[in-house]
Design an enzyme around this catalytic site. Structure first.
Site, PDB file in Angstrom:
ATOM      1  CG  ASP A  20       5.482   0.993  -1.834  1.00  0.00           C
ATOM      2  OD1 ASP A  20       5.906   1.933  -1.139  1.00  0.00           O
ATOM      3  OD2 ASP A  20       6.216   0.309  -2.595  1.00  0.00           O
ATOM      4  CB  SER A  21       4.992   3.024   3.604  1.00  0.00           C
ATOM      5  OG  SER A  21       4.240   4.173   3.285  1.00  0.00           O
TER       6      SER A  21
ATOM      7  CD  GLU B 130      10.615   1.562  -4.337  1.00  0.00           C
ATOM      8  OE1 GLU B 130      11.441   0.611  -4.432  1.00  0.00           O
ATOM      9  OE2 GLU B 130       9.870   1.707  -3.349  1.00  0.00           O
TER      10      GLU B 130
ATOM     11  CD  GLU C 293      13.103   5.463   1.538  1.00  0.00           C
ATOM     12  OE1 GLU C 293      12.300   5.497   0.589  1.00  0.00           O
ATOM     13  OE2 GLU C 293      12.950   4.714   2.523  1.00  0.00           O
TER      14      GLU C 293
ATOM     15  CE  LYS D 249       7.151   7.800  -3.773  1.00  0.00           C
ATOM     16  NZ  LYS D 249       7.785   6.485  -3.530  1.00  0.00           N
TER      17      LYS D 249
END
Ligand SMILES: Nc1nc(=O)c2c([nH]1)NC[C@@H]1CN(c3ccc(C(=O)N[C@@H](CCC(=O)O)C(=O)O)cc3)CN21
Ligand SMILES: CC(C)C(=O)C(=O)O
Ligand SMILES: [Mg+2]
Length: 272
Positions: free
Chosen positions: A52-53, A123, A190, A121
């Site tokens: 999503d970056s 978070e 991260e 993925k």
């Protein structure tokens, strides 16, 4: 330990767990489009993350929050058309899985069905455990993401190192164990202290992929535009640049502009 012991024709979620078992590190990079994904896949990168970056790198938003599920599916389907070997993992975007497990599953199914990706993925740990379970029960492989979770940026306010305090470190360790126990095939850590990340990697059998998490983990991930030196204003300590494309591209665009203005391009050989 550094030499590949096995040739993987096509990477599966099982290959990654095998790699960890055999001490072979996992290389992961982002890609958001066909042409980039083709180069990344062809170079032997094990995992391609449609992150999503893309919200920052592709669309120019300040955060990852605005990108939609439709946008992620568009990027992921472009990437899928390019790959021969890499495993393709797609970020579930902000808002597509937090409200309830059914919506999370619907979002994950849309990604799998409409893009052809291999895994998703998302978070968070305990907060999203019911959503993760639901997605896993549908047979969709899930990669976790702990530590700095950019979709929660407004809760924390900064992109500083996470889990430096004992309490946050304990939560991260228990979240990592929970993700493994539920059946996630890997987890991204991260921007956390290297010592903590190593401890987590050693306590799990599933691979831990780090970004700013040191050398004691089972693999590394970077945003491809960062490691190519295209995002020259993004300068975190964890970033190693493998090319200086910002200056090379600037040179190319300046030369082209000069040649057009000078009537140097196109030449006699470059026309019909
Ligand atoms: N281009 C890009 N690369 C990334 O790695 C990335 C994105 N975008 N977007 C989504 C998230 C956000 N990520 C981030 C964002 C900031 C830092 C960071 O270290 N920022 C500052 C320090 C901030 C602080 O210490 O307060 C820096 O040094 O650049 C790290 C990872 C990782 N992801
Ligand atoms: C930085 C990586 C792990 C990511 O989640 C992304 O690119 O969106
Ligand atoms: Mg992401």
């Amino acid at each position: 330990m550094s030499v590949a012991k096995k040739e993987y024709k096509r990477i599966t979620v099982k290959s990654l767990v095998d790699m960890k078992k055999h001490g072979e590190k996992i290389a992961m990079l982002t890609a958001y489009d066909f042409t980039m994904a083709k180069i990344v896949d062809g170079a032997g990168v094990d995992v391609i993350l449609v992150g999503d970056s893309a919200s920052n790198v592709m669309a120019g938003h300040e955060t990852t929050l605005p990108i939609t599920l439709d946008h992620m599916i568009y990027h992921a389907s472009s990437v899928i058309r390019a790959i021969n070997r890499s495993l393709v993992v797609v970020d579930l975007p902000f808002g597509s899985y937090q409200s309830d497990p059914k919506e999370a599953l619907r979002s994950a199914i849309r990604i799998m069905k409409e893009s052809g990706a291999h895994a998703v993925k998302l978070e968070g740990g305990k907060e999203v455990k019911d959503s993760i379970k639901r997605i896993l029960h549908a047979g969709i492989p899930v990669m976790g993401h702990l530590g700095l979770t950019p979709q929660s940026i407004y809760k924390f306010g900064t992109y500083t190192v996470r889990a430096k305090e004992e309490q946050e470190a304990e939560k991260l360790k228990s979240d990592a164990l929970l993700l493994e126990k539920m059946g996630c095939f890997a987890v991204v850590l991260e921007k956390v202290p290297a010592k903590l990340a190593k401890e987590v990697a050693e306590s799990l059998t599933i691979p831990v992929i780090g970004i700013g998490a040191g050398n004691g983990v089972d693999g590394q991930v970077l945003v491809v535009h960062d490691m190519l030196g295209m995002t020259h204003e993004f300068n975190p300590r964890f970033l190693r640049r493998y090319a200086d494309l910002h200056s090379q591209m600037t040179d190319a665009f300046e030369s082209y502009t000069r040649d057009v203005k000078n009537r140097d391009f196109p030449s006699d050989e470059e026309q019909y």
